[in-house]
Design a protein around this motif. Structure first.
Motif, short mmCIF file in Angstrom:
data_model
loop_
_atom_site.label_atom_id
_atom_site.label_comp_id
_atom_site.label_asym_id
_atom_site.label_seq_id
_atom_site.Cartn_x
_atom_site.Cartn_y
_atom_site.Cartn_z
N CYS A 139 46.58 37.30 42.76
CA CYS A 139 46.05 36.02 43.19
C CYS A 139 46.24 34.94 42.14
CB CYS A 139 44.54 36.13 43.48
SG CYS A 139 44.07 37.38 44.67
N ASN A 181 46.82 35.12 52.68
CA ASN A 181 47.73 34.48 53.62
C ASN A 181 48.52 35.51 54.41
OD1 ASN A 181 46.95 31.91 52.63
ND2 ASN A 181 48.38 32.15 50.90
N ASP A 220 35.56 35.62 45.95
CA ASP A 220 36.04 35.60 47.33
C ASP A 220 37.50 35.19 47.28
OD1 ASP A 220 33.51 36.19 48.33
OD2 ASP A 220 32.96 34.07 48.49
N ILE A 221 38.34 35.85 48.10
CA ILE A 221 39.75 35.51 48.12
C ILE A 221 40.21 35.19 49.54
CG2 ILE A 221 40.26 36.89 46.07
CD1 ILE A 221 41.50 39.02 47.87
N LEU A 222 41.23 34.35 49.62
CA LEU A 222 41.88 34.05 50.89
C LEU A 222 43.25 34.71 50.88
CD1 LEU A 222 41.03 30.25 51.27
CD2 LEU A 222 39.97 32.17 52.48
N ALA A 245 47.78 35.51 47.95
CA ALA A 245 46.33 35.36 48.00
C ALA A 245 45.86 34.37 46.94
CB ALA A 245 45.65 36.72 47.80
N TYR A 246 44.69 33.79 47.19
CA TYR A 246 44.11 32.82 46.28
C TYR A 246 42.63 33.14 46.08
CZ TYR A 246 48.28 29.93 46.88
OH TYR A 246 49.57 29.46 46.89
N ILE A 247 42.16 32.91 44.87
CA ILE A 247 40.73 33.02 44.61
C ILE A 247 40.07 31.74 45.10
CG2 ILE A 247 38.94 33.18 42.84
CD1 ILE A 247 40.90 34.82 41.16
N ASN A 248 39.12 31.89 46.02
CA ASN A 248 38.49 30.74 46.65
C ASN A 248 37.12 30.42 46.06
OD1 ASN A 248 38.58 28.69 48.70
ND2 ASN A 248 36.99 29.85 49.81
N ASP A 249 36.45 31.45 45.49
CA ASP A 249 35.11 31.21 44.94
C ASP A 249 34.80 32.28 43.92
OD1 ASP A 249 32.65 29.99 44.59
OD2 ASP A 249 31.68 31.12 46.20
N ALA A 290 44.35 31.10 41.09
CA ALA A 290 43.10 30.38 41.31
C ALA A 290 43.41 29.03 41.95
CB ALA A 290 42.36 30.19 39.99
N ARG A 291 42.59 28.62 42.90
CA ARG A 291 42.79 27.33 43.55
C ARG A 291 42.58 26.19 42.55
NH1 ARG A 291 42.61 27.20 49.22
NH2 ARG A 291 41.68 25.13 49.14
#
Length: 288
Positions: A23, A47, A43-45, A52-56, A25-26
């Motif tokens: 991932c 795709n 929390d990750i998003l 994937a991205y770390i969202n929180d 980070a956003r």
């Protein structure tokens, strides 16, 4: 819940439901000056293309600056008594950081086979008397049952200066793992930096180990005010009510309970000398 188990050059390895996602980070983290670290619950998003991205990042129960890790149950500090010789100032500085971080700490004194028993007992007694759990170890012997118990059902960060036998000790305790090791340079008596990143290893259900890069120096950037230094010395905290002045920093003040305890040999002289050195280093780095 997902957890960062490793980070390397801006890429975060996040474990989610038994699978590891790489991932980034956003941008909002950079904007808010939040940097995800190993140990964070996130929390990750994910795709459709598998990126994937770390969202929180969830609230941390604790955090260390050196090394940057979070949400650990305990830190085990490994120090060698010889090859390289122990540096008590480095140990006391690291213990100061752990005390201010309010993280349970244990100490392993390594390579006791290379020193006289009287010497190893003398060093260990200093820290036992303060209240630390102390373990004497040699990697030349096979008995490691006591050390295995230390890691059960805990997330443990293992740290220490370069060359003290940290990874060798972990390999001995957990023979089914392969923690990176390196030899000691005979010329410099310093260990090669073999552990180059921070990574969480799952030993078994409920037990995790974080093998951290060895360090040779530690700044005092974790101390904000000079009075905090005495807060990181357990034996000083117990006596602070006996000082004449409430804001006593146990240096030049009269009727200081800490200085009296040093004179009465109730506080180790090495600890007090290192405390004074920490005061001096803090003043030098802050310019006053």
């Amino acid at each position: 819940m997902s957890k960062i188990i490793k980070s390397h050059r801006g890429i975060y390895y996040v474990e989610k439901e038994g699978q590891v996602y790489l991932c980034k980070a956003r941008g909002l983290f950079r904007n808010n000056k939040i940097k995800p670290i190993v140990g964070d619950e996130v929390d990750i998003l994910i795709n459709s293309d598998g990126t994937a991205y770390i969202n929180d990042v969830h609230e941390r129960k604790n955090q260390l600056l050196r090394p940057p890790i979070s949400n650990v149950d305990q830190v085990i500090v490994i120090m060698s008594l010889s090859s390289p010789d122990i540096n008590l100032y480095t140990l006391d500085k690291y213990l100061l950081m752990l005390e201010l971080s309010n993280i349970e700490t244990r100490i392993i004194f390594n390579k006791i086979d290379l020193v006289d028993e009287t010497y190893s007992n003398k060093i260990s007694k200093i820290y036992e008397d303060i209240g630390y759990d102390i373990y004497l170890n040699t990697n030349e012997e096979d008995d490691n049952g006591e050390l295995v118990e230390l890691f059960k059902n805990k997330t443990t960060a293992v740290t220490g200066p370069s060359g003290v036998g940290k990874s060798t000790t972990l390999n001995k305790i957990f023979s089914h793992f392969d923690f990176e090791t390196g030899a000691i340079s005979e010329k410099s008596l310093r260990g090669r930096h073999t552990t180059r990143h921070i990574e969480i290893s799952k030993i078994n259900d409920g037990s995790y180990v974080i093998d951290t890069p060895g360090f040779s120096a530690l700044s005092l950037d974790f101390v904000n005010e000079i009075n905090e230094i005495s807060e990181g010395f357990r034996e000083f905290v117990k006596l602070r009510g006996g000082c004449k002045f409430n804001n006593c920093i146990h240096e030049n003040e009269p009727k200081c309970a800490v200085k009296e305890a040093v004179q009465d040999k109730k506080i180790a002289e090495s600890r007090y000398k290192n405390y004074l050195l920490l005061l001096e280093e803090f003043r030098n780095t802050r310019g006053y």
